[in-house]
Structures are given as structure tokens and as C-alpha cells.
Design an enzyme around this catalytic site. Sequence first.
Site, PDB file in Angstrom:
ATOM      1  N   SER A  67       0.831  -1.210   0.000  1.00  0.00           N
ATOM      2  CA  SER A  67       0.000   0.000   0.000  1.00  0.00           C
ATOM      3  C   SER A  67       0.861   1.253   0.000  1.00  0.00           C
ATOM      4  O   SER A  67       2.017   1.217   0.386  1.00  0.00           O
ATOM      5  CB  SER A  67      -0.889   0.000   1.237  1.00  0.00           C
ATOM      6  N   HIS A 100       5.616  41.859  13.836  1.00  0.00           N
ATOM      7  CA  HIS A 100       6.763  42.308  13.023  1.00  0.00           C
ATOM      8  C   HIS A 100       6.348  43.344  11.984  1.00  0.00           C
ATOM      9  O   HIS A 100       7.196  44.029  11.424  1.00  0.00           O
ATOM     10  CB  HIS A 100       7.507  41.113  12.404  1.00  0.00           C
ATOM     11  N   ASP A 110       4.754  36.692  17.653  1.00  0.00           N
ATOM     12  CA  ASP A 110       4.588  37.651  16.553  1.00  0.00           C
ATOM     13  C   ASP A 110       3.101  37.977  16.352  1.00  0.00           C
ATOM     14  O   ASP A 110       2.465  37.493  15.419  1.00  0.00           O
ATOM     15  CB  ASP A 110       5.198  37.047  15.277  1.00  0.00           C
ATOM     16  N   GLY A 132       4.520  40.241   2.309  1.00  0.00           N
ATOM     17  CA  GLY A 132       3.296  41.017   2.095  1.00  0.00           C
ATOM     18  C   GLY A 132       2.062  40.306   2.609  1.00  0.00           C
ATOM     19  O   GLY A 132       1.012  40.922   2.781  1.00  0.00           O
ATOM     20  N   SER A 153       2.169  38.794   5.502  1.00  0.00           N
ATOM     21  CA  SER A 153       2.322  38.868   6.955  1.00  0.00           C
ATOM     22  C   SER A 153       1.169  39.586   7.610  1.00  0.00           C
ATOM     23  O   SER A 153       0.655  40.571   7.076  1.00  0.00           O
ATOM     24  CB  SER A 153       3.585  39.623   7.303  1.00  0.00           C
ATOM     25  N   GLY A 154       0.807  39.109   8.800  1.00  0.00           N
ATOM     26  CA  GLY A 154      -0.258  39.742   9.560  1.00  0.00           C
ATOM     27  C   GLY A 154      -1.613  39.229   9.161  1.00  0.00           C
ATOM     28  O   GLY A 154      -2.581  39.330   9.908  1.00  0.00           O
TER      29      GLY A 154
HETATM   30  N1  ARG Z   1       7.556  38.028   6.891  1.00  0.00           N
HETATM   31  C1  ARG Z   1       6.785  38.039   5.699  1.00  0.00           C
HETATM   32  C2  ARG Z   1       6.037  39.374   5.544  1.00  0.00           C
HETATM   33  O1  ARG Z   1       6.429  40.305   6.182  1.00  0.00           O
HETATM   34  C3  ARG Z   1       5.873  36.882   5.580  1.00  0.00           C
HETATM   35  C4  ARG Z   1       6.629  35.700   5.265  1.00  0.00           C
HETATM   36  C5  ARG Z   1       5.843  34.493   5.199  1.00  0.00           C
HETATM   37  N2  ARG Z   1       6.693  33.619   4.517  1.00  0.00           N
HETATM   38  C6  ARG Z   1       6.456  32.358   4.253  1.00  0.00           C
HETATM   39  N3  ARG Z   1       7.310  31.689   3.537  1.00  0.00           N
HETATM   40  N4  ARG Z   1       5.370  31.766   4.699  1.00  0.00           N
HETATM   41  O2  ARG Z   1       5.183  39.512   4.716  1.00  0.00           O
END
Ligand code: ARG
Length: 740
Positions: A327, A544, A597, A689, A691-692
Site C-alpha cells: 500500500s 513584526h 509575533d 506582504g 504577513s499579519g
Molecule cells: N515576513 C513576511 C512578511 O512580512 C511573511 C513571510 C511568510 N513567509 C512564508 N514563507 N510563509 O510579509
Amino acid sequence: KKRGPGKVGIIVAVVTLAAVLALIIGLLVWHFHCKSDLKSQKIYTGSLRITNQVFVDAYENSDSAEFKELANQVMAQVRTKFKLICFGSVIAYYESEFAVPAGQEAAVDQAVNTSMRFTQHAKSSAEKIITSPGFPDKPYAPDSFVQWQLRGDPGHVLKLSFDTFNLEENCSNDFVRVYDSLVAVDKHLMEEECGFYSPSNPLTFISSRNVMLVTLVTNKEENFPGFRAQLACGGKLSGTSGSFKSPNFPSYYPPNKTCQWDIEVPDGKYIKLRFPKFMVSTGSLNHCSEDYVQIVGKSTLCGQQPANTMVTVNSNKMTVVFKSDSSQVDRGFNATYEVFEPTDPCPDKFQCDNKRCVNPSLRCDGWNDCGDSTDERNCKCDASMIQCRNGFCKPMFWRCDGVNDCGDDTDELNCGCKSGEFQCKNNQCVSEKLKCDGNRDCKDGSDEDGCSRDMCKDSTFMCSNGKCITKPNPMCDGQDDCGDGSDESNCNCGKKAYTKSRIVGGQDADVSEFPWQVSLHVKNTPHVCGASIISEQWLVTAAHCVQDDAKIKYSQPGTWEAYLGLHTQKEKPKSTKRLIKQIIPHKNYNSYTYDNDIALMELDSPVTFSETIRPICLPAATDVYPAGETVTISGWGATREGGGGATVLQKANVRIINSTVCDELMSGQITSRMTCAGVLSGGVDACQGDSGGPMSIFSNERMYLAGVVSWGDGCARRNKPGIYTNVPKFRAWIKEKTGV
Ligand code: ARG
């Protein structure tokens, strides 16, 4: 050593003679019987050893420049007799093709002095399974000749097993021949076989070099089912270094395979085996009972192993067995081995306990470079580092940040707590408000000790009335589990309005598919970060995103504007815009490790919820996301590593990745405040971009904010998942700061 023309010379001379004879006979026949235009094709084969050459792969391809050059050299040598110097050697297999007038074949055969009866030539087969033509659906054809030229990697021998063999009884009618050569020369004939062999006792042949030839000859009468044979994987490896891989790697290996590699290196040396890639299916059970790789006498590996996993043996012999069951298959592995001196396993490098060798400069730098932390043991720390009791050195600025960076809490000892904070028995400081709130906020649970009401365990949900609910995810499931409705309050969240209509590897979201998605802009500039709506007045984003840099005061509310209900960045002017009144980054956010974060943003005025603007549900503090669960990420971030942002909101599905596995993949940088999600084969991920923005999970018919896009190693790289802030860990903090 002086050499006469030898056998090779004789064969070549005979063939050359045959060619001349054939030509003469041909010419004569053509001349005297020009009315008979019928010719038949004859192929004669042989081999000769070229002793002043070393084999290179290009010789396998007769179109290559290398092959042509060698062929020209050989033709010149053959013409000017044999005067060869011995260095390495190459065996050249040749075929001479003659067009012989009908009726003259016997004479030519006699002239060439050979008993070969070849009338048809099949192309060499690259397949690992060979079958007689038509097998198993119909018997082999009458009057046929088929041959299979089998080749293995240099340094390997071939093992061929016939699991079905059913030919006519009389070998003078139909037969199979197996040669220890690439051409049919009697000298290298291993066996001529006919009749029937039981599959329980299969006919097996092992070559002496990396080539083998199988031929099938049939006559006019009585055809039988035929045969099926398999080339075994594995083999013997010698020399001071080498490599091997699972069948078909990097494609999926076949089921029901067993391969064994026997490595033997010179006496007195030891062997170090490294797996650059390792993906072997564990099926549903997580122990290596299904598919596995066993390093005999040492260890058994299965599942996904971190890149460059090493195994060493203190011996000059190593046996590696790969087994797949019936399997679920996976991509398998590639492996390289090399020898090392027992006295000096890591020349000029630091040797980790797991036998990896790392650069000496990585020792005691606060990072787990070995993978087993041994490069951080027994360190003498300089003044900029904390000396942990367990021997690790960690950067001084991690002291008293509420996170156990040493692993034994040394960095969090004797910190003394600020006013409004409670000191746990393990010396950790937590907000006074978290005492007796039913959650174990101190690692040792001491914030819940001696509280009057019953403590809810980690895995249970606590109602406003203090009741503990054991059922998973009791919130907003339409049932009043608490009895006071507290598990069903605040449930106007996480619902998509209607669904009609970067993320790397994603696709355009539908309009209003993520009505809680917010685009954060530094005033009058393009999109910077994502965020999620959790109430009329509050957003959750990443800490961040709100850290000052040399140019921009990202931590100041006045820097920002938030666009709500946005689908494409072009619609910005007609979407709902809000300014920011307050930004609350988590106080334990660590800009070095991205730990904690998370940040909250308060809007300058509340928004009215609509089809395009709605809040996402917050998970319970007790929620845990099992590995493998599908989650959705969304954002206007870059659509490839180093690329530009998206115009239309992008979405993609990824899966939660086990934290222990993730911690290994990310070299020990994962804390319990982080959740990993991604597609380990690469190609799908959040990126700059995003992020958050939200990582949302679908449960009880609604979407919950499981994570906040935080960081990653590049974007969408293989074996590099995306890292998200683990929102359940901050549920109490969000409540404390926003009341939501
Ligand atoms: N630090 C990045 C930002 O400021 C987001 C990175 C997320 N990266 C990832 N490979 N999942 O937008």
C-alpha cells in the site's frame, strides 16, 4: 606483456573477412542473378575490449561526439592492427549489418562461422520489468527473435529473476538465452532455457558486470504464454564513496519491492551514509512497519527525514535494505556514502553527536546547527550571552522575556516580576489577570494552583460559569454546552457572505470569500501587511509589521491606514478605509526569533458589518490543530519568492505540519507560540506582504483565526513550511487587551 592478435583479433579478423566475403558473394549474386532482387537482413554481433580508454557515460549514446571520436579511433586502430597500451578499458559491443541475397544466407553464416540465427532486432529496453511480447494476454508470436539489452549503473551488477517462465518443452524449438554481455556471443552465454519454471523457485541470473542480454527465439509451431522477469534493485557497492537511490527516485517507488545494497569499503575505514532526500511512506501508523529503510544492525528509518540525515557505522561494511509493502508509496530516497578515518571523522569541523560535521564557527552561537543541539553544549559564553545551566549560550537580550530559551528556564530565573504581573513557581512572569482564569499560563500551571473553583485541564474549554467542557471545539457549534450560553456567545463571525464571483501557488479568492481580510497600507503607499477583523473595532496582525525601522515609524498608529472589504488593490478608493487609534504589539515579541509575533490594532471608528466586511471567529485557548488539517491562507503578498505583490486577493490551502518535524526542518527555531503549515513538496506558501494576514481553519460551519502569517525561509521552498503565530496561545491576551 607482449600480445599477439589474441581471440579478439581473430574475431575481428573473422568479421572483417565475413564482411569482405559477404560483399563479394553479394556482388557476384547481384551480378549473375540480377532478376532476384530479394535480400534478407543479417546482423552479426561481437565485442572487443579497448584497453587505453576509461568508460564515460557519453559512450552509451552513439550520437555523442565522444562516441564518434572513439569509434573513429577504433576504426583506425583496427585498420592498422592492434598496438594498444593498457590503461583503463572500455568494452565496445558492435553489430555488423549485412543485406544478404535470398538463398545465400546459409553460405554467409558458414563463412562467418557462427551459429547465431538472428532475424530481428528489438531495441534495448530501459524498463525494469521485461516480458515476452503479448504477455500475459496472449502467447508469444511464432517465428520471432527478440532481444533485451539491460544496463545498470557503473559499478553495479544486475540480478534478473523470472517470476513467470512458460515456454515450449523442447529447446530446439523455442528458447530464452541470457548472456553476461550486451551482445549475443557464445562465450558469454550464461544459460539457454525452455519449458516451465515454478514462480516459487524463480530462475535467477546475476551478471558479472553492469550489462546483460536476454534473447527469445521462437519457431513456427506451438506458442506458449512466455515469461516475465524483473531486474532486482540494490547491489554491491565498493570504493571509498558512492551513491544509490530507491527505484524510480525522484519519482514514486513501486509497491512490494525489496532492495538491498551491500557496501564494502577498504579495511580499517568506517562508513558515513547521508540521505539528501528521504520520503518513505509510513501509512496510517507512524512506526516503520510499512515501508522503511533499514541500516542493518544500526537503525530503521521511515516517514519524512530532514535533509541530509546521517547514519554512520564503525565498520567497513554496511548493508542497507529498502522495503515497500503493497500500500501507499512515496518518492523514496537518494543516498550517498563516504568513508572516514575512525580517528578523525570530521576533518577541520566540529562533530555533532548525530555525526554531522558543522563549521566550527557555528559552535556556541545560540543556534542549533547540528539538529541535535550538540554544537551548543558545554559552551563557555562570552559577556553578550547568557550561560544556561545546561551548558547552552543564548543571546543576553533573551533574558527574562518570558520565553524559556535555554530549555531549562535559566534565562527566565530571578527576573522578578513587574507590578500587575504574577510570578509563577518556575519564576516565569504572567499577567495578574491570567491567575485562576482556568488556563495554565505558567508552564508549571502554578497560576491555577489554589484557585477556589475546579481547574479546567489544558484540553478543555472553560465556560463563564466555570464549567469545563471536554468536547473539542465546543464554541459556536449551535449547542449550549455550558448551560449559560457562554460557548455560543459572540458567534456572529467566520461566515462567508456569499461565494460567487500572495500567496505562492494560490488562486484568486472569490469576492467576499474572506470578508475579515484587511489590507494595511502605510499612508499613501501600496499594501504592506495583512490583518484580520475580529470585531467592529479591532484587528489582529503580526507584531513584526509594526516595528519601526530606520525610515518608517511602523509602531505609530498615525503611520497606517486600513482597507476593509477590499478584493483587488485597484478598488482601494471605493473600499472602507479606517485610520488606526492604537497599536498593541505583544510585549514578548522577539524580533530576532519572531516569537510572539502578534499585534492588535484598534480602528479610529467602528465599522458596520456587511456582505464584504465581517469578523473571523477567534479560536478557544484550548484549540489545537492536528498535523494534516487543511487551513486556508489569504493575502495580497508576493506570488513568488522575490516577486511582486498580487492585485487580486489570493488564497491557497495548506496543511498543518507536526511541530517536532517542523522544528527539525527549520533548524530548531520553532516555539510553542508558532504553528507550521505548508506543502512540504514546495510550491504553495505565504510570502512577503502576506504577513499579519489570516491562516483560517473551517470548523462548525465557520472560519476561525488559527494563525497569523509570520515568517518563513524564502517562500514555497521544498521542506520549508510557512510559520504562523499560534493564535489559541494568545486567546487570553486578546481578551485581556480588547475585551473580544
Ligand atoms: N515576513 C513576511 C512578511 O512580512 C511573511 C513571510 C511568510 N513567509 C512564508 N514563507 N510563509 O510579509
